[in-house]
Design an enzyme around this catalytic site. Structure first.
Site, short mmCIF file in Angstrom:
data_model
loop_
_atom_site.label_atom_id
_atom_site.label_comp_id
_atom_site.label_asym_id
_atom_site.label_seq_id
_atom_site.Cartn_x
_atom_site.Cartn_y
_atom_site.Cartn_z
N LEU A 100 0.72 -1.15 -0.13
CA LEU A 100 0.00 -0.46 -0.16
C LEU A 100 0.73 1.84 -0.12
O LEU A 100 2.27 1.38 0.39
CB LEU A 100 -1.12 0.10 1.65
CG LEU A 100 -2.05 -0.71 1.24
CD1 LEU A 100 -3.09 -1.06 2.84
CD2 LEU A 100 -2.64 -0.22 0.17
N ASP A 101 0.32 2.33 -0.56
CA ASP A 101 1.25 3.79 -0.17
C ASP A 101 1.21 3.82 0.84
O ASP A 101 1.07 3.67 2.44
CB ASP A 101 0.72 4.82 -1.37
CG ASP A 101 0.50 4.60 -2.95
OD1 ASP A 101 0.86 3.62 -3.15
OD2 ASP A 101 -0.60 4.86 -3.41
N VAL A 102 2.25 4.85 0.72
CA VAL A 102 2.78 5.42 2.40
C VAL A 102 1.47 5.94 3.37
O VAL A 102 0.77 6.00 4.13
CB VAL A 102 3.83 6.40 2.64
CG1 VAL A 102 3.36 7.83 1.21
CG2 VAL A 102 4.21 6.69 4.10
#
Ligand code: URA
Length: 231
Positions: A100-102
């Site tokens: 997942l993105d930050v």
């Protein structure tokens, strides 16, 4: 098994390091401090080091409720990594079954079983991933059909695989996709001239985010959850 070999397997240390650990008088077997690496341990023994019980692990399958601000990688120059949220030995053996993105929250699966994670991440298997998406601009009437037909992402040849969109509110949808291209959800909405305000993953295949977990907490998957990936 010899105790020093047990420590090597449980902690991922070398035989020499295991000997040092034993010398420091921090290991107990059935509550008795033990210094000799030659001590025999069986499955019935409780081996503790620094007040924590050690186990020789089989494959590990973990569900983490990822908060914002953590990256899904082992190292990052500027952000904290999601591995910092785990209290696991031999973390270098673990990897993410899809990142997942930050700034994305929600369900992340972590394992040391490469074949298992391949079932989730390989485009060939078309494993479903469901996201709750909050948008900057309202959902438009043709979105459901556009996601179903596939969307042309910038710098990609061909359309995305058909995806299912369920409208939940003026600016909130549930989106299920069957692939996992880089920043896919954000890019799909960008292609329609909208912008993702917040993204949260709720489900991977049949594995649902456990609502009893708090942000940053994790648990092991049940046998049923582990096996569901092979269906
Ligand atoms: N798609 C995105 O754009 N970001 C994520 O974190 C996951 C899917």
């Amino acid at each position: 098994m010899r105790l020093d070999k047990f420590l090597c397997d449980a902690l991922g240390v070398t035989r020499r390091e295991a000997t040092q650990i034993l010398k420091s008088k921090t290991v107990t077997v059935n509550e008795v401090m033990v210094k000799s690496g030659a001590t025999k341990v069986t499955d019935e023994c409780v081996v503790e080091w620094q007040d924590r019980e050690l186990k020789v692990h089989g494959p590990r399958y973990i569900m983490l409720y990822k908060p914002e601000g953590f990256v899904c990688s082992h190292e990052d120059g500027s952000n904290r990594t999601a591995f910092e949220l785990l209290d696991e030995v031999k973390q270098d053996k673990l990897h993410f079954a899809g990142r997942l993105d930050v700034d994305t929250t929600g369900l992340v699966l972590i394992t040391d079983d490469g074949q298992w994670s391949h079932r989730i991440t390989s485009p060939k298997h078309k494993c479903a991933k469901t996201y709750r998406v909050w948008l900057v601009d309202p959902v438009e009437a043709d979105y459901v059909e556009k996601f179903k037909q596939g969307i042309q992402l910038k710098s990609e040849t061909g359309l995305t695989l058909p995806a299912e969109l369920e409208v939940r509110a003026e600016r909130e949808v549930l989106l299920t996709i069957y692939e996992g291209k880089y920043h896919q959800v954000k890019r799909m909405f960008a292609a329609l001239g909208n912008k993702v305000e917040h993204l949260h993953r709720e489900m991977i295949g049949e594995i649902e985010m456990d609502e009893s977990l708090e942000l940053g907490e994790y648990r092991y998957l049940t046998e049923e959850e582990v096996q569901s990936v092979w269906k």
